[in-house]
Motif scaffolding. Structure first.
Motif, PDB file in Angstrom:
ATOM      1  N   VAL A  45       0.840  -1.199   0.000  1.00  0.00           N
ATOM      2  CA  VAL A  45       0.000   0.000   0.000  1.00  0.00           C
ATOM      3  C   VAL A  45       0.878   1.253   0.000  1.00  0.00           C
ATOM      4  CG1 VAL A  45      -1.687   1.343   1.312  1.00  0.00           C
ATOM      5  CG2 VAL A  45      -1.923  -1.130   1.156  1.00  0.00           C
ATOM      6  N   ILE A  46       1.906   1.251   0.832  1.00  0.00           N
ATOM      7  CA  ILE A  46       2.769   2.428   0.950  1.00  0.00           C
ATOM      8  C   ILE A  46       3.599   2.613  -0.321  1.00  0.00           C
ATOM      9  CG2 ILE A  46       4.600   3.507   2.318  1.00  0.00           C
ATOM     10  CD1 ILE A  46       1.879   3.276   3.713  1.00  0.00           C
ATOM     11  N   LEU A  47       4.144   1.504  -0.857  1.00  0.00           N
ATOM     12  CA  LEU A  47       4.899   1.589  -2.115  1.00  0.00           C
ATOM     13  C   LEU A  47       4.029   2.156  -3.223  1.00  0.00           C
ATOM     14  CD1 LEU A  47       7.020  -1.634  -2.710  1.00  0.00           C
ATOM     15  CD2 LEU A  47       7.796   0.708  -2.444  1.00  0.00           C
ATOM     16  N   GLY A  48       2.733   1.815  -3.176  1.00  0.00           N
ATOM     17  CA  GLY A  48       1.802   2.257  -4.217  1.00  0.00           C
ATOM     18  C   GLY A  48       1.343   3.688  -4.039  1.00  0.00           C
ATOM     19  N   GLY A  49       1.919   4.398  -3.090  1.00  0.00           N
ATOM     20  CA  GLY A  49       1.590   5.815  -2.960  1.00  0.00           C
ATOM     21  C   GLY A  49       0.555   6.114  -1.891  1.00  0.00           C
ATOM     22  N   GLY A  50       0.125   5.108  -1.134  1.00  0.00           N
ATOM     23  CA  GLY A  50      -0.850   5.337  -0.073  1.00  0.00           C
ATOM     24  C   GLY A  50      -0.200   5.953   1.147  1.00  0.00           C
ATOM     25  N   GLU A  51      -1.034   6.566   1.997  1.00  0.00           N
ATOM     26  CA  GLU A  51      -0.512   7.089   3.250  1.00  0.00           C
ATOM     27  C   GLU A  51      -1.316   6.550   4.407  1.00  0.00           C
ATOM     28  OE1 GLU A  51       0.125  11.348   2.995  1.00  0.00           O
ATOM     29  OE2 GLU A  51       1.406  10.919   1.275  1.00  0.00           O
ATOM     30  N   PHE A  52      -0.700   6.507   5.596  1.00  0.00           N
ATOM     31  CA  PHE A  52      -1.346   5.853   6.738  1.00  0.00           C
ATOM     32  C   PHE A  52      -2.557   6.626   7.230  1.00  0.00           C
ATOM     33  CE2 PHE A  52       2.734   3.596   7.480  1.00  0.00           C
ATOM     34  CZ  PHE A  52       2.197   2.342   7.317  1.00  0.00           C
ATOM     35  N   ILE A  53      -2.511   7.957   7.129  1.00  0.00           N
ATOM     36  CA  ILE A  53      -3.652   8.720   7.610  1.00  0.00           C
ATOM     37  C   ILE A  53      -4.165   9.658   6.537  1.00  0.00           C
ATOM     38  CG2 ILE A  53      -3.640   8.756  10.132  1.00  0.00           C
ATOM     39  CD1 ILE A  53      -1.485  10.785  10.060  1.00  0.00           C
ATOM     40  N   GLY A  54      -5.456   9.955   6.634  1.00  0.00           N
ATOM     41  CA  GLY A  54      -6.030  10.955   5.748  1.00  0.00           C
ATOM     42  C   GLY A  54      -6.754  10.392   4.548  1.00  0.00           C
ATOM     43  N   GLY A  55      -6.956   9.055   4.504  1.00  0.00           N
ATOM     44  CA  GLY A  55      -7.723   8.474   3.408  1.00  0.00           C
ATOM     45  C   GLY A  55      -7.065   8.652   2.054  1.00  0.00           C
ATOM     46  N   ARG A  56      -5.746   8.900   2.046  1.00  0.00           N
ATOM     47  CA  ARG A  56      -5.039   9.099   0.786  1.00  0.00           C
ATOM     48  C   ARG A  56      -4.478   7.755   0.321  1.00  0.00           C
ATOM     49  NH1 ARG A  56      -0.521  13.871   0.004  1.00  0.00           N
ATOM     50  NH2 ARG A  56      -0.553  13.898  -2.257  1.00  0.00           N
ATOM     51  N   VAL A  57      -5.238   7.058  -0.521  1.00  0.00           N
ATOM     52  CA  VAL A  57      -4.806   5.747  -0.997  1.00  0.00           C
ATOM     53  C   VAL A  57      -4.981   5.673  -2.510  1.00  0.00           C
ATOM     54  CG1 VAL A  57      -5.328   4.517   1.132  1.00  0.00           C
ATOM     55  CG2 VAL A  57      -7.097   4.797  -0.596  1.00  0.00           C
ATOM     56  N   SER A  58      -4.386   4.651  -3.093  1.00  0.00           N
ATOM     57  CA  SER A  58      -4.527   4.464  -4.535  1.00  0.00           C
ATOM     58  C   SER A  58      -4.600   2.970  -4.846  1.00  0.00           C
ATOM     59  CB  SER A  58      -3.334   5.103  -5.252  1.00  0.00           C
ATOM     60  OG  SER A  58      -3.142   4.480  -6.497  1.00  0.00           O
ATOM     61  N   PRO A  59      -5.776   2.471  -5.298  1.00  0.00           N
ATOM     62  CA  PRO A  59      -5.921   1.047  -5.586  1.00  0.00           C
ATOM     63  C   PRO A  59      -4.977   0.567  -6.688  1.00  0.00           C
ATOM     64  CG  PRO A  59      -8.066   2.122  -5.502  1.00  0.00           C
ATOM     65  CD  PRO A  59      -7.047   3.201  -5.461  1.00  0.00           C
ATOM     66  N   LEU A  60      -4.876   1.349  -7.785  1.00  0.00           N
ATOM     67  CA  LEU A  60      -3.968   0.949  -8.856  1.00  0.00           C
ATOM     68  C   LEU A  60      -2.540   0.905  -8.341  1.00  0.00           C
ATOM     69  CD1 LEU A  60      -5.385   2.931 -11.914  1.00  0.00           C
ATOM     70  CD2 LEU A  60      -5.327   0.462 -11.607  1.00  0.00           C
ATOM     71  N   GLY A  61      -2.177   1.926  -7.558  1.00  0.00           N
ATOM     72  CA  GLY A  61      -0.844   1.973  -6.980  1.00  0.00           C
ATOM     73  C   GLY A  61      -0.594   0.774  -6.086  1.00  0.00           C
ATOM     74  N   ALA A  62      -1.609   0.397  -5.287  1.00  0.00           N
ATOM     75  CA  ALA A  62      -1.445  -0.728  -4.360  1.00  0.00           C
ATOM     76  C   ALA A  62      -1.161  -2.013  -5.127  1.00  0.00           C
ATOM     77  CB  ALA A  62      -2.690  -0.882  -3.495  1.00  0.00           C
ATOM     78  N   VAL A  63      -1.900  -2.233  -6.221  1.00  0.00           N
ATOM     79  CA  VAL A  63      -1.663  -3.431  -7.027  1.00  0.00           C
ATOM     80  C   VAL A  63      -0.259  -3.407  -7.618  1.00  0.00           C
ATOM     81  CG1 VAL A  63      -2.354  -4.643  -9.119  1.00  0.00           C
ATOM     82  CG2 VAL A  63      -4.091  -3.816  -7.549  1.00  0.00           C
ATOM     83  N   VAL A  64       0.134  -2.225  -8.127  1.00  0.00           N
ATOM     84  CA  VAL A  64       1.479  -2.093  -8.692  1.00  0.00           C
ATOM     85  C   VAL A  64       2.536  -2.313  -7.616  1.00  0.00           C
ATOM     86  CG1 VAL A  64       3.088  -0.418  -9.677  1.00  0.00           C
ATOM     87  CG2 VAL A  64       0.788  -0.606 -10.589  1.00  0.00           C
TER      88      VAL A  64
END
Lengths: 308, 312
Positions: free
Chosen positions: A242-261
């Motif tokens: 999740v973190i490698l894919g550009g997500g962050e632990f707080i603030g709802g800032r996530v990226s599903p495509l990034g997570a898969v990548v």
């Protein structure tokens, strides 16, 4: 250069670099079978990463996803094989349990890290009760699904794209997805606007449970037998993905495509390190180094973004 | 008075520990009551040492946690055994080398967090991979026994209580005093409650967090040295169980996960509770699966009973 675009592109660039490096070190992987072999385990990791992402979206962390995936693989190799109806029922109960845990965490305002830590023991315990030692057999249809030979493009790549795009559409572009991410971004504003935080959390936890189940079944289709400990590392993989894919632990800032990548990158990095023939002592250390390098690059990019 | 006592966050963990112990000796009919306590104090001390470090890290604010503790324990144990090389004359230099290596891990951790802005969970996780590889590579295939005085210190008992427990008690009291009486300790609490307010008040937030990560690494190092003395040598998986244990003891012990509130006595209660719980389930003859399930449910039960944080 647009920093924000660069930041979003970084996970994809990382994957491209790791892929190119792998091809360079071992040109024979640049084939249908090579890619299939290297990436097949990326599918369950990607599904577990998506599960973790739903939890991180609402500012929580799931330390139990690894043992949960192991438990699903045990149920799949025994109950689902012998009595499909009962097996499906058991998996549904597990998803409901995830929802209940989400409700408990929200109502009592508990730290998710500790609750899921305790939960990881529970999942492992149930799995050990079902299968004290590795065994059982994967249902035929699961093996067939995971071993399917798609034309031109290997199945793991197609599966990863489908997973990423479907979740992206649901979480990033639907109106409910906006609310879900808002629950991580500003829970108070969300509550004042009349949305139920409780319901949002339960839905997100159940989605995490659902993708955890998919991950366990996908893994079972590959390993063909159940094992309580098969996915112990998935907890760390999923967080790192999740973190490698550009997500962050707080603030709802996530990226599903990034997570898969991110999950693909992690799976590929394992093969890459084996091809490099570095001493087995340093395999795990090299994985840590890759994580650090990628995050350092991101820090560099974000630093510029903030300065503007 | 009793009402006030019951509101103390650490009462739950001690209550749970005592209840579990009573249940165990009720089952055995009072047999082995003392022996169980002796064992509990022996094994719990290791968890308490790393728990204290983890407590300080978690107290410095949301998101701060040290996942490199297991790897640091292993590295320190391996370095200590290799430098001492079974020679009691080289004990001091071995201890210095092991603690030096451990504090380097702490410096590296905070470097990643501060300079590269990596979230602490991922930073300490990635560095733990590097540290573990270093330990594996450095300690390749070693099976070196600890020097006799170290092994003796780690296993000696007075009236059935391990001498190590007394030492760790002294460390714990010291830590409680540091938290309540020193500028550093008060800074840790202030930074944990609101790092921006602490910064505006003129506190050095960076230095406080830096010292805390180094402190946690050093305590993990101490644990590694003592553990290799206790179990007659270092092993590459010796730190494994302390990842979950260190976090669980801190939180069950009543330290706030949101930061800003630490609780030293609670660490003792929680560490004893966790060990006694496993002992009780073993005594009852529970299978591995049941034991795991009940351990998990108990952890969840205690945290639910102790209640969450108030909304902030």
């Amino acid at each position: 250069m647009n920093r924000r675009f660069l930041r979003q592109a970084l996970p994809f660039l990382t994957l491209a670099v790791v892929l190119a490096a792998t091809f360079y070190v071992q040109p024979r992987t640049m084939s249908y079978f090579g890619l299939n072999l290297m990436l097949q385990y990326a599918v369950p990791i990607a599904l577990a990463t998506i599960a973790q992402m739903f939890i991180i979206t609402v500012n929580d962390l799931d330390l139990s996803i690894g043992p949960f995936v192991g438990l699903v693989s045990c149920i799949g190799a025994t109950l689902l094989l012998d009595n499909p109806l009962l097996g499906i029922l058991a998996l549904l109960v597990l998803i409901a349990a995830y929802g209940a845990v989400g409700a408990l965490i929200h109502i009592r305002n508990l730290p998710s890290i500790v609750v899921t830590l305790g939960l990881s023991f529970v999942w492992l315990g149930i799995a050990v009760l079902i299968l004290p030692s590795p065994g059982g057999k994967a249902p035929v249809w699961l093996k067939a699904l995971m071993g399917v030979q798609t034309p031109w493009v290997p199945f793991p790549i197609i599966a990863a794209i489908v997973i990423g795009v479907v979740v992206h559409l649901a979480l990033m572009l639907s109106s409910y997805g906006v609310i879900a991410r808002g629950a991580g971004g500003n829970p108070k504003a969300l509550t004042r606007a009349g949305w139920s935080m409780l319901r949002t959390k339960v839905v997100m936890y159940m989605l995490a449970g659902f993708f955890g189940v998919l991950s366990g079944l996908a893994l079972l289709g590959l390993t063909t037998s159940g094992d309580a400990h098969v996915a112990d590392r998935y907890t760390l993989y999923s967080i790192a993905g999740v973190i490698l894919g550009g997500g962050e632990f707080i603030g709802g800032r996530v990226s599903p495509l990034g997570a898969v990548v991110g999950a693909l990158t992690l799976a590929l990095a394992g093969s890459f390190l084996i091809f490099l023939k570095i001493s087995p002592d340093w395999q795990i250390g090299a994985q840590g180094a890759i994580l650090i390098i990628v995050l350092a690059l991101r820090a560099l990019v974000s630093y510029g973004e903030q300065k503007r | 008075m009793i009402g006030k006592l019951l509101r103390q966050p650490w009462v739950f963990s001690f209550g749970a520990a005592i209840a579990v112990w009573l249940a165990t000796i009720a089952y055995t009919g009072g047999q082995g009551a003392g022996a169980i306590l002796t064992a509990a104090f022996s094994f719990a001390t290791f968890t308490i040492i790393v728990g204290l470090g983890q407590m300080m890290v978690i107290t410095t604010g949301p998101g701060n946690v040290d996942l490199s503790i297991p790897a640091t324990i292993t590295l320190s144990g391996v370095v200590a055994m290799k430098v001492m090389d079974e020679d009691s004359g080289r004990m001091l230099i071995g201890i210095v080398a092991a603690l030096g290596a451990a504090s380097l891990v702490g410096v590296f951790n905070y470097g990643l967090i501060r300079l590269l802005r990596i979230p602490p969970i991922i930073a300490t996780l990635s560095s733990s991979f590097l540290v573990l590889s270093t330990a594996i590579s450095y300690g390749r295939g070693i099976r070196i026994k600890p020097p006799e005085p170290l092994a003796e210190f780690a296993t000696m008992q007075i009236l059935g209580i391990p001498i190590m427990a007394f030492a760790v008690l002294a460390v714990s009291i010291g830590m409680a005093l540091v938290l309540s009486r020193t500028v550093y300790g008060r800074s840790v609490l202030a930074v944990g409650q609101n790092s921006r307010a602490a910064w505006l008040a003129g506190l050095n937030v960076d230095r406080t967090r830096f010292l805390t990560y180094v402190l946690s690494a050093i305590l993990a190092g101490v644990c590694g040295i003592l553990l290799s003395g206790f179990s007659r040598g270092a092993a590459l998986n010796m730190g494994e169980e302390f990842l979950l244990a260190s976090i669980a003891t801190v939180v069950i012990g009543g330290t706030s996960v949101a930061g800003g509130r630490a609780n030293v006595p609670g660490i003792w209660g929680a560490a004893l509770f966790m060990y006694l719980l496993v002992t009780m389930l073993n005594t009852f003859g529970a299978s591995a699966g049941i034991r795991l399930i009940l351990t998990g449910l108990m952890i969840i039960g205690v945290i639910v009973a102790a209640g969450g944080e108030e909304q902030r």
